[in-house]
Scaffold this motif. Structure first.
Motif, short mmCIF file in Angstrom:
data_model
loop_
_atom_site.label_atom_id
_atom_site.label_comp_id
_atom_site.label_asym_id
_atom_site.label_seq_id
_atom_site.Cartn_x
_atom_site.Cartn_y
_atom_site.Cartn_z
N MET A 1 0.95 -1.32 0.08
CA MET A 1 -0.11 0.02 -0.15
C MET A 1 0.79 1.24 -0.07
N ALA A 2 0.46 2.23 -0.74
CA ALA A 2 1.15 3.53 -0.90
C ALA A 2 1.19 4.36 0.48
N LEU A 3 2.08 4.84 0.71
CA LEU A 3 2.21 5.57 1.97
C LEU A 3 1.38 6.80 1.85
N GLU A 4 0.59 7.14 3.01
CA GLU A 4 -0.02 8.39 2.99
C GLU A 4 -0.45 8.70 4.45
N PHE A 5 -0.69 10.29 4.62
CA PHE A 5 -1.03 10.53 6.06
C PHE A 5 -2.12 10.11 6.58
N SER A 6 -2.31 9.92 7.75
CA SER A 6 -3.37 9.55 8.68
C SER A 6 -4.41 10.77 8.44
N PRO A 7 -5.76 10.63 8.70
CA PRO A 7 -6.62 11.71 8.78
C PRO A 7 -6.14 12.90 9.64
N ASP A 8 -5.76 12.52 10.83
CA ASP A 8 -5.11 13.53 11.76
C ASP A 8 -3.90 14.29 11.27
N THR A 9 -3.05 13.70 10.63
CA THR A 9 -1.85 14.50 10.17
C THR A 9 -2.09 14.99 8.87
N LEU A 10 -3.31 14.66 8.07
CA LEU A 10 -3.59 15.24 6.93
C LEU A 10 -4.12 16.91 7.37
N GLY B 1 8.28 7.58 10.16
CA GLY B 1 9.67 7.00 10.88
C GLY B 1 10.80 7.62 9.90
N HIS B 2 11.07 7.43 8.76
CA HIS B 2 12.21 8.04 7.99
C HIS B 2 11.65 8.58 6.62
N LEU B 3 12.47 9.01 5.98
CA LEU B 3 12.20 9.71 4.61
C LEU B 3 12.58 8.78 3.49
N GLY B 4 12.17 7.78 3.34
CA GLY B 4 12.50 7.02 2.08
C GLY B 4 12.13 7.40 0.85
N GLU B 5 12.21 6.61 -0.33
CA GLU B 5 11.87 7.34 -1.77
C GLU B 5 10.26 7.26 -1.80
N GLU B 6 9.61 6.35 -0.93
CA GLU B 6 8.12 6.65 -1.16
C GLU B 6 7.60 7.42 -0.26
N ALA B 7 8.22 8.18 0.64
CA ALA B 7 7.76 9.21 1.50
C ALA B 7 8.05 10.37 0.57
N ILE B 8 9.15 10.49 0.09
CA ILE B 8 9.43 11.63 -0.79
C ILE B 8 8.56 11.86 -1.77
N ALA C 1 6.20 15.12 -2.49
CA ALA C 1 6.31 15.82 -3.53
C ALA C 1 4.86 16.04 -4.24
N LYS C 2 4.11 14.92 -3.99
CA LYS C 2 2.79 14.82 -4.66
C LYS C 2 1.91 15.91 -3.86
N ILE C 3 1.82 15.88 -2.51
CA ILE C 3 0.84 16.85 -1.71
C ILE C 3 1.56 18.27 -1.81
N LEU C 4 2.81 18.45 -1.96
CA LEU C 4 3.30 19.70 -2.04
C LEU C 4 3.24 20.46 -3.51
N GLN C 5 2.97 19.69 -4.53
CA GLN C 5 2.95 19.82 -5.81
C GLN C 5 4.45 20.18 -6.32
N GLN C 6 5.36 19.50 -5.83
CA GLN C 6 6.82 19.93 -6.22
C GLN C 6 7.65 18.51 -6.99
N PRO C 7 8.54 18.92 -7.71
CA PRO C 7 9.00 17.62 -8.30
C PRO C 7 9.83 16.76 -7.31
N PRO C 8 9.68 15.50 -7.39
CA PRO C 8 10.44 14.52 -6.46
C PRO C 8 11.76 14.89 -6.09
N ALA C 9 12.49 15.20 -7.32
CA ALA C 9 13.79 15.53 -7.35
C ALA C 9 13.99 16.51 -6.13
N ARG C 10 13.30 17.70 -6.57
CA ARG C 10 13.52 18.91 -5.58
C ARG C 10 13.29 18.46 -4.00
N VAL C 11 12.46 17.59 -3.91
CA VAL C 11 12.12 17.09 -2.11
C VAL C 11 13.24 16.28 -2.13
N HIS C 12 13.67 15.55 -2.74
CA HIS C 12 14.96 14.73 -2.54
C HIS C 12 16.20 15.53 -2.19
#
Lengths: 422, 157
Positions: B1-10, B39-46, B50-61
């Motif tokens: 399952m793809a990572l996503e924020f819980s409703p509270d965090t959202l 817990g950590h910021l792996g590629e999936e979290a990045i 990137a998706k929720i901030l509408q930024q290129p993943p490379a910039r977030v990385h």
């Protein structure tokens, strides 16, 4: 001497609005909003002689006056609470013990440039400090000092506490702005200066915590009282963070111009364990070290420390006794800068690592003839050749350690071992 | 399952983003939220940030890899960071680090097999007057001695 910056920290619950208000807190803010124009405020701070306490010592009122008054863009005020200079921990004390003074100072500076959004950029590691600032801002909002139509004047101001995420370079103002824009903490070429092209390309002023925390007192008591303290060019008081081999480490507030030697020997209790002084860095890890004989006649103000060949910087005083290996100390700081270089400019990105490697090999018995001149050469090629002052900050201490303790470096190389600690 | 924020965090995410003049300015606070959640910021979290901030993943990385507090790899429950910069070094930081290595049976950058502790060194944390010092997760521990370190470790489960 009357304390200005540390006047509140010993009061019980000094971090609360109740304690701050009981000592006149936010009286200056009210006075400004109700009765002063931005021009009057800027002139008052110019008259006080207050200079930026982040390290550069630029006159605060003048910095504000560079912001164009007729710009159609939003203006931003940023409080630089990204305290990371080695040996410096004064802003942390102010933030944790007297956060309202920093908040009130931030409001005052924002008003001076007519900003409606102010940021307090605090280094991410200071979780406790950030919680104190969050609480102070919340209390100030509830009391009506922050928000819409403050004191019925029609002036609106929002304050956002923003946490960094671990990067020394973000203490440099343009790097801080890059970070606040959501990017890497990469410094920008100046000019244009932040006063005209800062956060998101809008007019921005970045002021250090200690600078801002002095403002409420200056407004309350008047510029003339502040300007009467200190020396001709360095006015008022300054905080010094004292660390290393000193009997009483801590944060001290002294009047500018106070004798350095007296400060160390009397106020700070002298070198720890009755040992002898070998060297002292007066202004944080990026400033040149001074030998004991060099501080004899130095006073703690911008001009006197500069005349002695170093800089007052952040006031981070790092004391080293006669058991200290100066090669090891130089290597430690070189490693710091190699780790913290942002990587944009090649002289700094390559040079910092190069210097670190050479210091490391000298300290660990693998130094070669010519290494010292090589470091001086690398350091000289970094100086002045980078976008931001970080390059100089890395190059200056490296060169100073070698020039002032050359015998010790040469002995390390000749004997192929650390001659101080074995 | 793809990572996503819980409703509270959202909800926290929305509040955070709305405070800033531009969405991308919320990058660091949002990455901190993501690190707390994942817990950590792996590629999936990045990719998610990137998706929720509408930024290129490379910039977030690029941002994640720039800042020391953002962890691209998992760390133990208690992340011990010992300050190694000059003022702490002058007051015995190296000894404290050596003691911790021996006590935990790990080298710098490693995590104990029970996943309790990760040990790293860190640069100046603005706590030079109370050196040597270390940070464990959000808390500072100052004026360290070996006895004090032992006590601290025992208090952390």
């Amino acid at each position: 001497m009357e304390k200005i910056l540390l006047r509140n920290i010993d009061v019980s619950d000094s971090h609360t609005l109740t304690a701050y208000k009981s000592r006149g807190g936010y009286g200056s803010w009210r006075k400004i909003v109700e009765s002063m124009t931005p021009e009057q405020l800027i002139n008052e701070v110019k008259a006080s002689g207050l200079r930026g306490r982040g390290g550069a010592g630029f006159p605060t009122g003048m910095k504000w006056s560079f912001v164009p008054k007729d710009s159609p863009k939003p203006k931003y005020l940023v409080c630089n609470a990204d305290e990371s200079e080695p040996g410096t921990f004064k802003d942390r004390l102010l933030i944790e013990k007297d956060p309202h003074a920093t908040v009130e100072g931030t409001l005052i500076a924002a008003y001076a440039i007519q900003s409606h959004t102010a940021f307090i950029y605090i280094r991410g590691e200071l979780t406790f400090g950030a919680s104190r600032l969050d609480q102070a801002v919340e209390e100030a909002i509830q009391a009506g000092y922050i928000g819409k139509n403050i004191f019925g004047s029609g002036y609106d101001l929002d304050v956002i506490v923003h946490r960094g995420a671990g990067a020394y370079i973000c203490g440099e103002e343009t790097a801080l702005l890059s970070s606040l824009e959501g990017g890497r903490g990469w410094p920008k070429v100046k000019p244009p200066f932040p006063a005209t092209h800062g956060l998101f390309g809008c007019p921005t002023v970045v002021n250090n915590v200690e600078t801002l925390a002095a403002l409420p007192w200056i407004i309350e008591r008047g510029a003339a009282v502040y300007a009467a303290m200190g020396t001709e060019k360095s006015k008022g008081t300054k905080l010094f963070s004292v660390s290393g081999h000193i009997a009483k480490p801590g944060v001290y507030e002294v009047e500018m111009g106070y004798p350095f030697k007296k400060f160390l020997d009397e106020d700070c209790g002298g070198v720890a364990n009755g040992r002898k002084l070998k060297g002292v860095i007066p202004g944080g890890g990026s400033m040149p070290v001074l030998r004991p004989e060099e501080i004899e006649k130095v006073n703690l103000d911008y001009e006197s420390v500069q005349a002695a060949g170093s800089l007052l910087g952040s006031g981070g005083v790092i004391v080293m006794d006669d058991s200290t290996c100066m090669v090891g100390a130089a290597w430690n700081l070189a490693r710091f800068f190699a780790h913290e270089s942002c990587g944009q400019c090649s002289p700094c990105r390559e040079g910092c690592h190069w210097m670190e490697k050479i210091f490391h090999r000298i300290e660990h018995g693998a130094g070669e003839k010519g290494d010292l001149d090589l470091i001086l050469n690398v350091s000289g090629n970094i100086m002045g050749n980078t976008i931001c002052p970080f390059g100089d900050a890395a190059a200056m201490p490296a060169a100073a350690f070698i020039k002032k303790y050359r015998d010790e470096f040469e002995a390390h190389i000749a004997e192929k071992r650390c001659t101080i600690t074995g | 399952m793809a990572l996503e924020f819980s409703p509270d965090t959202l909800k926290k995410f929305e509040e955070t983003v709305n405070r800033y003049p531009k969405k991308e300015a919320a990058m660091l606070p949002v990455l901190c939220l993501a690190q707390q959640e994942f817990g950590h910021l792996g590629e999936e979290a990045i990719a998610y940030v990137a998706k929720i901030l509408q930024q290129p993943p490379a910039r977030v990385h690029g941002v994640v890899s720039f800042y020391t507090m953002l962890n691209m790899k998992p760390v133990g429950r208690h992340h011990i960071q010992v300050c190694r910069t000059l003022p702490c070094a002058l007051r015995g930081a190296e000894k404290i680090t050596g003691f911790l290595k021996q006590k935990l049976g790990i080298e710098l950058g490693q995590t104990t097999s029970d996943n309790r502790f990760t040990l790293t060194e860190v640069e100046c944390l603005a706590s030079c007057g109370t050196a040597p010092m270390m940070q464990i997760n959000d808390d500072y521990y100052e004026n360290l001695t070996e006895a004090k370190v032992t006590e601290i470790l025992e208090s952390l489960k």
